[in-house]
Structure formats: structure tokens, C-alpha cells
Write a protein that holds these residues in place. Structure first.
Motif, PDB file in Angstrom:
ATOM      1  N   GLY A 184       0.853  -1.241   0.092  1.00  0.00           N
ATOM      2  CA  GLY A 184      -0.101   0.082  -0.146  1.00  0.00           C
ATOM      3  C   GLY A 184       0.982   1.094  -0.077  1.00  0.00           C
ATOM      4  O   GLY A 184       2.054   1.243  -0.415  1.00  0.00           O
ATOM      5  N   SER A 185       0.368   2.287   0.575  1.00  0.00           N
ATOM      6  CA  SER A 185       1.128   3.530   0.564  1.00  0.00           C
ATOM      7  C   SER A 185       0.526   4.279   1.737  1.00  0.00           C
ATOM      8  O   SER A 185      -0.607   4.256   2.301  1.00  0.00           O
ATOM      9  N   PHE A 186       1.314   5.409   2.317  1.00  0.00           N
ATOM     10  CA  PHE A 186       0.656   6.431   3.118  1.00  0.00           C
ATOM     11  C   PHE A 186       1.368   8.014   2.635  1.00  0.00           C
ATOM     12  O   PHE A 186       2.234   8.007   1.759  1.00  0.00           O
ATOM     13  N   SER A 187       0.495   8.936   2.916  1.00  0.00           N
ATOM     14  CA  SER A 187       0.971  10.141   2.545  1.00  0.00           C
ATOM     15  C   SER A 187       1.004  10.953   3.911  1.00  0.00           C
ATOM     16  O   SER A 187       0.346  10.770   4.907  1.00  0.00           O
ATOM     17  N   ASP A 188       1.908  12.027   3.970  1.00  0.00           N
ATOM     18  CA  ASP A 188       1.833  12.981   4.870  1.00  0.00           C
ATOM     19  C   ASP A 188       2.389  14.375   4.248  1.00  0.00           C
ATOM     20  O   ASP A 188       2.213  14.299   3.213  1.00  0.00           O
ATOM     21  N   GLU A 189       2.595  15.062   5.358  1.00  0.00           N
ATOM     22  CA  GLU A 189       2.972  16.756   4.831  1.00  0.00           C
ATOM     23  C   GLU A 189       4.124  16.476   4.038  1.00  0.00           C
ATOM     24  O   GLU A 189       4.414  17.681   3.027  1.00  0.00           O
ATOM     25  N   THR A 190       5.018  15.789   4.113  1.00  0.00           N
ATOM     26  CA  THR A 190       6.265  15.920   3.168  1.00  0.00           C
ATOM     27  C   THR A 190       5.965  15.021   1.937  1.00  0.00           C
ATOM     28  O   THR A 190       7.244  14.949   1.066  1.00  0.00           O
ATOM     29  N   GLY A 191       5.051  14.292   1.611  1.00  0.00           N
ATOM     30  CA  GLY A 191       4.712  13.534   0.305  1.00  0.00           C
ATOM     31  C   GLY A 191       4.297  12.376   0.459  1.00  0.00           C
ATOM     32  O   GLY A 191       3.612  11.861   1.683  1.00  0.00           O
ATOM     33  N   ARG A 192       4.132  11.318  -0.557  1.00  0.00           N
ATOM     34  CA  ARG A 192       3.825  10.130  -0.673  1.00  0.00           C
ATOM     35  C   ARG A 192       4.767   9.212  -0.664  1.00  0.00           C
ATOM     36  O   ARG A 192       5.704   9.170  -1.363  1.00  0.00           O
ATOM     37  N   PHE A 193       4.565   8.010  -0.112  1.00  0.00           N
ATOM     38  CA  PHE A 193       5.282   6.878   0.372  1.00  0.00           C
ATOM     39  C   PHE A 193       4.764   5.534  -0.201  1.00  0.00           C
ATOM     40  O   PHE A 193       3.749   5.109   0.291  1.00  0.00           O
ATOM     41  N   GLY A 194       5.316   4.837  -1.163  1.00  0.00           N
ATOM     42  CA  GLY A 194       4.741   3.641  -1.703  1.00  0.00           C
ATOM     43  C   GLY A 194       5.686   2.559  -1.369  1.00  0.00           C
ATOM     44  O   GLY A 194       6.646   2.692  -0.558  1.00  0.00           O
ATOM     45  N   VAL A 195       5.482   1.306  -1.856  1.00  0.00           N
ATOM     46  CA  VAL A 195       6.304   0.194  -1.388  1.00  0.00           C
ATOM     47  C   VAL A 195       7.700   0.380  -1.786  1.00  0.00           C
ATOM     48  O   VAL A 195       8.076   0.948  -2.745  1.00  0.00           O
ATOM     49  N   GLY A 196       8.391   0.097  -0.936  1.00  0.00           N
ATOM     50  CA  GLY A 196       9.985   0.344  -0.731  1.00  0.00           C
ATOM     51  C   GLY A 196      10.636   1.438  -0.335  1.00  0.00           C
ATOM     52  O   GLY A 196      11.640   1.796  -0.328  1.00  0.00           O
ATOM     53  N   ASP A 197       9.431   2.431  -0.250  1.00  0.00           N
ATOM     54  CA  ASP A 197       9.968   3.784   0.053  1.00  0.00           C
ATOM     55  C   ASP A 197      10.345   4.022   1.714  1.00  0.00           C
ATOM     56  O   ASP A 197       9.477   3.427   2.439  1.00  0.00           O
ATOM     57  N   MET A 198      11.163   4.764   1.844  1.00  0.00           N
ATOM     58  CA  MET A 198      11.592   4.739   3.513  1.00  0.00           C
ATOM     59  C   MET A 198      11.519   6.245   3.929  1.00  0.00           C
ATOM     60  O   MET A 198      12.155   7.183   3.165  1.00  0.00           O
ATOM     61  N   GLU A 199      11.000   6.502   5.097  1.00  0.00           N
ATOM     62  CA  GLU A 199      10.664   7.858   5.549  1.00  0.00           C
ATOM     63  C   GLU A 199      11.638   7.976   6.783  1.00  0.00           C
ATOM     64  O   GLU A 199      11.507   6.969   7.637  1.00  0.00           O
ATOM     65  N   VAL A 200      12.343   8.956   6.686  1.00  0.00           N
ATOM     66  CA  VAL A 200      13.253   9.341   7.929  1.00  0.00           C
ATOM     67  C   VAL A 200      12.736  10.480   8.336  1.00  0.00           C
ATOM     68  O   VAL A 200      12.460  11.584   8.038  1.00  0.00           O
ATOM     69  N   ALA A 201      12.324  10.357   9.736  1.00  0.00           N
ATOM     70  CA  ALA A 201      11.788  11.314  10.563  1.00  0.00           C
ATOM     71  C   ALA A 201      12.534  11.519  11.873  1.00  0.00           C
ATOM     72  O   ALA A 201      12.949  10.385  12.459  1.00  0.00           O
ATOM     73  N   ASP A 202      12.478  12.652  12.685  1.00  0.00           N
ATOM     74  CA  ASP A 202      13.097  12.874  13.933  1.00  0.00           C
ATOM     75  C   ASP A 202      11.871  13.874  14.763  1.00  0.00           C
ATOM     76  O   ASP A 202      10.899  14.066  14.006  1.00  0.00           O
ATOM     77  N   GLU A 203      12.261  14.056  15.708  1.00  0.00           N
ATOM     78  CA  GLU A 203      11.292  14.817  16.809  1.00  0.00           C
ATOM     79  C   GLU A 203      10.849  16.210  15.979  1.00  0.00           C
ATOM     80  O   GLU A 203       9.938  16.729  16.715  1.00  0.00           O
ATOM     81  N   HIS A 204      11.836  16.825  15.239  1.00  0.00           N
ATOM     82  CA  HIS A 204      11.642  18.030  14.701  1.00  0.00           C
ATOM     83  C   HIS A 204      10.684  17.847  13.683  1.00  0.00           C
ATOM     84  O   HIS A 204      10.203  19.027  12.899  1.00  0.00           O
ATOM     85  N   LEU A 205      10.334  16.741  12.835  1.00  0.00           N
ATOM     86  CA  LEU A 205       9.509  16.928  11.822  1.00  0.00           C
ATOM     87  C   LEU A 205       7.857  16.493  12.088  1.00  0.00           C
ATOM     88  O   LEU A 205       7.439  15.471  12.865  1.00  0.00           O
ATOM     89  N   GLU A 206       7.228  17.500  12.194  1.00  0.00           N
ATOM     90  CA  GLU A 206       5.668  17.455  12.677  1.00  0.00           C
ATOM     91  C   GLU A 206       4.991  16.846  11.383  1.00  0.00           C
ATOM     92  O   GLU A 206       4.891  17.430  10.355  1.00  0.00           O
ATOM     93  N   HIS A 207       4.411  15.717  11.617  1.00  0.00           N
ATOM     94  CA  HIS A 207       4.062  15.047  10.344  1.00  0.00           C
ATOM     95  C   HIS A 207       2.863  14.005  10.929  1.00  0.00           C
ATOM     96  O   HIS A 207       2.911  13.445  12.029  1.00  0.00           O
TER      97      HIS A 207
END
Ligand SMILES: [Zn+2]
Length: 215
Positions: free
Chosen positions: A156-179
Motif C-alpha cells: 500500500g502507501s501512506f501520505s503526509d505533509e512531506t509527500g507520498r510513500f509507496g512500496v519500498g519507500d523509506m521515510e526518515v523522521a525525527d522529533e523536529h518533523l511534525e507529520h
């Protein structure tokens, strides 16, 4: 070249890949990175280049200068760079490294509310790594945000304020990213997510993220 062989558009930041190649990533993160590499020819080539360099830490300028040429050569040297079988090792939606942790068995899902399910693969002093099952339209549960958070999409996929993430995509977030990641319409979203043990990697995280965000 990037993203051409697969539909993957969000890759492993080089600082994380270098830390993984040097063996210095905590296990929860290492599992996510290994899983992405098993799905992504591009990051596999970069990883091989890091290994060839003995995990040596190159400064950013050097790395930027080297990366294209080195990656091209490494890709040429791969035994079977075109055939998907050896690279896309997976069983159903689960990449090879996840299947190893699961020992070939299906994950044990536990309901956490709102139709969301999770299966904790490991939780230690080094942090935790879990599988998440999120029905379409549901928000990905808030997981602590105490430090570095890696999320790899397996179905599947998810989306947030930074974009869309599909199969194989990796999101890197830390406490500074409000998403607020929300699973897209379609198949339920299955993710592999690694997070810090609270307060544990305060010193590691800024060091890892510095080359990424130029803090
Ligand atoms: Zn990649």
C-alpha cells in the motif's frame, strides 16, 4: 538512474547507509535499512560502494564527487543486476531480512485500535522495530517521536505533509518533523517501523542527521 529500476523514490540517506555499512547502526534501524536494500538496486549499489571503501567515512564533498562513478561501476560489477530474483528476495510483502526475523512464519498481529494492528519484532534498550497494518484512510499511530524514526512501506502507501510513500519507500523522521502519516485509499498499508528507545540516542541522532539536513 535513481528510481529507474523500481518505483522507489524515497531512499536511504547516505549518512545512514554509511553507518549501516560500518556496522554502527542499532539493530532496529539496521533491520529497516537491510530491508530497503533488499528491495532497492540503487541503495544496494551505494551500500556495496561503502563496503568496498571499508566503511571509511568520506566527507560530504568527496562522497558527492565519488557517488555517481562508483555507483555506476558497482552496478556493472553486480553479478545479476537486471534479474529481479536475487535482489527482490521477499515472501509475500515481507522482505528477506524481515522473513529471517519472523523465521518464515506469518507475523502475530495485535490490534491497537481503529483497525490498526501491530506486530513487535523486537524491543530492547536499543529501540524497537515493528510491523504496522493500517487500514486505508487511517492515521499511522503516533510512535513516541523521541528520536530517529525509520518507516519502510511494504504494502500500500501512506501520505503526509512531506509527500507520498509507496512500496519500498523509506521515510526518515525525527522529533523536529511534525507529520501525520495517513494510509492512502486502496490496499491496507503495511510498514516496517523502527524507533528509538526513549532518550537513548540523543547524541547519535544529531550526528546522523547532520549531513542530511545541514543543521
Ligand atoms: Zn533505495
Amino acid at each position: 538512474m535513481r528510481g529507474k529500476m523500481t518505483a522507489i523514490t524515497h531512499h536511504i540517506p547516505d549518512a545512514l547507509l554509511a553507518a549501516y555499512a560500518a556496522g554502527s547502526l542499532p539493530q532496529p534501524y539496521a533491520l529497516v535499512v537491510a530491508s530497503h536494500i533488499s528491495l532497492c538496486l540503487d541503495c544496494r549499489a551505494t551500500f556495496d560502494a561503502h563496503q568496498a571503501a571499508g566503511g571509511a567515512v568520506l566527507d560530504t564533498a568527496e562522497r558527492a564527487h565519488l557517488s555517481n562513478g562508483v555507483k555506476a561501476r558497482v552496478l556493472e560489477q553486480l553479478d545479476a543486476p537486471v534479474a529481479p530474483e536475487p535482489v527482490f528476495q521477499r515472501s509475500g510483502v515481507f522482505p528477506g531480512p524481515v522473513m529471517e526475523v519472523l523465521k518464515g512464519k506469518p507475523p502475530r498481529w495485535r490490534t491497537v485500535g481503529g483497525g490498526v494492528r501491530q506486530s513487535i519484532l523486537s524491543a530492547t534498550g536499543e529501540g524497537s522495530v515493528r510491523l504496522l497494518f493500517i487500514p486505508p484512510g487511517q492515521a499511522v499511530p503516533d510512535h513516541s517521536h523521541n528520536g530517529l524514526e525509520l518507516t519502510l512501506v511494504l504494502q500500500g502507501s501512506f501520505s503526509d505533509e512531506t509527500g507520498r510513500f509507496g512500496v519500498g519507500d523509506m521515510e526518515v523522521a525525527d522529533e523536529h518533523l511534525e507529520h501525520t502519516p495517513v494510509a492512502d485509499v486502496g490496499a491496507p498499508c503495511i510498514c516496517l517501523a523502527a524507533t528509538d528507545a526513549p532518550l537513548r540516542f540523543r547524541t547519535l541522532v544529531p550526528r546522523l542527521l547532520q549531513p542530511l539536513f545541514r543543521i
